[in-house]
Design a protein around this motif. Structure first.
Motif, PDB file in Angstrom:
ATOM      1  N   UNK A  47       0.747  -1.323   0.190  1.00 26.12           N
ATOM      2  CA  UNK A  47       0.047   0.126  -0.227  1.00 26.12           C
ATOM      3  C   UNK A  47       1.042   1.585   0.087  1.00 26.12           C
ATOM      4  N   UNK A  48       1.991   1.092   0.473  1.00 27.82           N
ATOM      5  CA  UNK A  48       3.141   2.477  -0.197  1.00 27.82           C
ATOM      6  C   UNK A  48       3.867   2.049  -1.232  1.00 27.82           C
ATOM      7  N   UNK A  49       3.711   1.667  -2.007  1.00 22.58           N
ATOM      8  CA  UNK A  49       4.075   0.885  -3.857  1.00 22.58           C
ATOM      9  C   UNK A  49       3.516   3.007  -4.104  1.00 22.58           C
ATOM     10  N   UNK A  50       3.156   3.612  -3.393  1.00 22.87           N
ATOM     11  CA  UNK A  50       2.461   4.568  -4.460  1.00 22.87           C
ATOM     12  C   UNK A  50       1.920   6.194  -3.280  1.00 22.87           C
ATOM     13  N   UNK A  51       2.129   6.808  -3.877  1.00 24.06           N
ATOM     14  CA  UNK A  51       2.369   8.220  -1.983  1.00 24.06           C
ATOM     15  C   UNK A  51       0.675   7.785  -2.073  1.00 24.06           C
ATOM     16  N   UNK A  52       0.803   7.486  -0.372  1.00 21.61           N
ATOM     17  CA  UNK A  52      -0.035   7.988   0.001  1.00 21.61           C
ATOM     18  C   UNK A  52       0.060   8.727   1.613  1.00 21.61           C
ATOM     19  N   UNK A  53      -0.763   8.999   2.373  1.00 23.34           N
ATOM     20  CA  UNK A  53      -0.596   9.508   3.586  1.00 23.34           C
ATOM     21  C   UNK A  53      -0.783   8.604   4.961  1.00 23.34           C
ATOM     22  N   UNK A  54      -0.832   9.473   6.131  1.00 27.67           N
ATOM     23  CA  UNK A  54      -1.388   8.488   7.152  1.00 27.67           C
ATOM     24  C   UNK A  54      -2.952   8.502   7.602  1.00 27.67           C
ATOM     25  N   UNK A  55      -3.889   9.748   7.470  1.00 28.91           N
ATOM     26  CA  UNK A  55      -4.741   9.194   7.174  1.00 28.91           C
ATOM     27  C   UNK A  55      -5.592   8.480   6.510  1.00 28.91           C
ATOM     28  N   UNK A  70       9.799   9.785   3.204  1.00 28.31           N
ATOM     29  CA  UNK A  70       8.868  11.060   3.255  1.00 28.31           C
ATOM     30  C   UNK A  70       9.418  11.683   2.165  1.00 28.31           C
ATOM     31  N   UNK A  71       8.102  12.148   1.022  1.00 32.36           N
ATOM     32  CA  UNK A  71       8.298  12.856   0.130  1.00 32.36           C
ATOM     33  C   UNK A  71       8.516  14.569   0.092  1.00 32.36           C
ATOM     34  N   UNK A  72       9.443  15.447  -0.275  1.00 29.31           N
ATOM     35  CA  UNK A  72       9.513  16.783  -0.222  1.00 29.31           C
ATOM     36  C   UNK A  72       8.321  17.472  -0.448  1.00 29.31           C
ATOM     37  N   UNK A  73       7.752  17.324  -1.505  1.00 24.09           N
ATOM     38  CA  UNK A  73       6.139  17.567  -1.161  1.00 24.09           C
ATOM     39  C   UNK A  73       4.939  17.385  -0.100  1.00 24.09           C
ATOM     40  N   UNK A  74       4.146  18.247  -0.562  1.00 17.28           N
ATOM     41  CA  UNK A  74       2.815  17.569   0.853  1.00 17.28           C
ATOM     42  C   UNK A  74       1.662  18.020   0.849  1.00 17.28           C
ATOM     43  N   UNK A  75       0.997  17.215   1.379  1.00 21.85           N
ATOM     44  CA  UNK A  75      -0.974  17.470   0.531  1.00 21.85           C
ATOM     45  C   UNK A  75      -1.744  17.712   1.716  1.00 21.85           C
ATOM     46  N   UNK A  76      -1.970  18.791   1.762  1.00 24.89           N
ATOM     47  CA  UNK A  76      -2.336  20.563   2.284  1.00 24.89           C
ATOM     48  C   UNK A  76      -0.867  20.329   3.557  1.00 24.89           C
ATOM     49  N   UNK A  77      -1.542  19.811   4.357  1.00 19.56           N
ATOM     50  CA  UNK A  77      -0.930  20.011   5.717  1.00 19.56           C
ATOM     51  C   UNK A  77      -0.234  18.579   5.910  1.00 19.56           C
ATOM     52  N   UNK A  78      -0.466  17.177   5.378  1.00 25.75           N
ATOM     53  CA  UNK A  78       0.243  16.449   5.294  1.00 25.75           C
ATOM     54  C   UNK A  78       1.511  16.672   4.399  1.00 25.75           C
ATOM     55  N   UNK A  79       1.862  15.136   5.929  1.00 22.71           N
ATOM     56  CA  UNK A  79       3.259  15.008   4.671  1.00 22.71           C
ATOM     57  C   UNK A  79       2.654  13.460   3.314  1.00 22.71           C
ATOM     58  N   UNK A  80       3.816  12.879   2.630  1.00 24.50           N
ATOM     59  CA  UNK A  80       3.444  11.847   2.157  1.00 24.50           C
ATOM     60  C   UNK A  80       4.704  10.982   1.930  1.00 24.50           C
ATOM     61  N   UNK A  81       3.976   9.559   2.287  1.00 25.22           N
ATOM     62  CA  UNK A  81       5.166   8.720   2.159  1.00 25.22           C
ATOM     63  C   UNK A  81       4.894   7.311   1.159  1.00 25.22           C
ATOM     64  N   UNK A  99       9.766  11.422  -6.663  1.00 26.73           N
ATOM     65  CA  UNK A  99      10.055  12.228  -6.071  1.00 26.73           C
ATOM     66  C   UNK A  99      10.275  13.427  -7.122  1.00 26.73           C
ATOM     67  N   UNK A 100      10.346  13.056  -8.193  1.00 28.41           N
ATOM     68  CA  UNK A 100       9.760  14.026  -9.884  1.00 28.41           C
ATOM     69  C   UNK A 100       8.663  15.186 -10.044  1.00 28.41           C
ATOM     70  N   UNK A 101       7.533  14.151  -9.151  1.00 30.78           N
ATOM     71  CA  UNK A 101       5.876  14.948  -9.514  1.00 30.78           C
ATOM     72  C   UNK A 101       5.766  16.111  -8.860  1.00 30.78           C
ATOM     73  N   UNK A 102       5.017  16.610  -9.521  1.00 33.14           N
ATOM     74  CA  UNK A 102       4.723  18.553  -8.714  1.00 33.14           C
ATOM     75  C   UNK A 102       4.164  17.549  -7.416  1.00 33.14           C
TER      76      UNK A 102
END
Length: 210
Positions: free
Chosen positions: A119-127, A160-171, A181-184
């Protein structure tokens, strides 16, 4: 009519009487009321005042209503009666503590299951991860997952990716880090939003502020 200082001193004397009668020492008593030895000594000496909720908490340890506990004319129960109630309090707290430890272990176990199932083979959040876990963990906070992911051994293979999803970290799993890592920020948001909608985390939405 008694002054506030006199009430403090009187209540402190009552605390001392109950401690002596029950055989409970100051250190253990402090632990039971989520305090410290210095604060308890100040209570006993009448240096600090207590609100009703604190008085109720103290009195309930001994199975007494707070107004009876504060009354110097109210007969103090026998040591055996006080001890029985204290044991019941400790037993209830142990059960609560055991349940808390059980759910904490389940949280770790469920997180590892999601990682192993890909499930972490694609970007995801703790939520999102929290939503995919066992229903028994529904009341746990996603921030606990964030903590688990940031600590070894999981931090060694979950990045953890450099980009964030609103206020959440992206894993993302380390094996897929270079791919994403290069995705906008916008592209990552599309992936995560689609997953949130699928899980029912976004029942109504019109636009998303990134």
């Amino acid at each position: 009519m008694k002054t506030e200082v006199e009430y403090k001193i009187e209540f402190g004397k009552q605390v001392q009487k109950y401690l002596v009668k029950s055989g409970l020492n100051v250190k253990d008593f402090a632990t039971l009321i989520n305090s410290n030895v210095d604060n308890v000594n100040d209570i006993i000496s009448g240096k600090v005042g207590l609100n009703i909720s604190r008085m109720v908490k103290i009195a309930s340890l001994f199975g007494i209503e707070y107004y009876n506990f504060a009354n110097p004319n109210f007969p103090i129960p026998t040591k055996s009666e006080l001890t029985i109630n204290l044991k019941e309090v400790l037993s209830r707290r142990k059960i609560i503590g055991d349940k808390s430890n059980d759910t904490k272990r389940l949280l770790s176990k469920e997180l590892d299951r999601l990682i192993n199932d890909g499930f972490l083979c694609i970007p995801t959040t703790s939520k999102i991860l929290h939503k995919k876990m066992d229903a028994e963990l529904e009341n746990r906070n996603p921030s606990e997952i964030t903590t688990l992911l940031s600590q070894p051994p999981r931090s060694e293979y979950i990045k953890t990716l450099d980009q964030r999803y609103i206020t959440q970290s992206i894993y993302i799993h380390k094996d897929y880090f270079d791919e994403y890592c290069s995705f906008s920020k916008e592209k990552l948001a599309e992936i995560i939003l689609a997953e949130e909608i699928k899980l029912g985390l976004h029942k109504k939405y019109k636009s998303l502020k990134l």
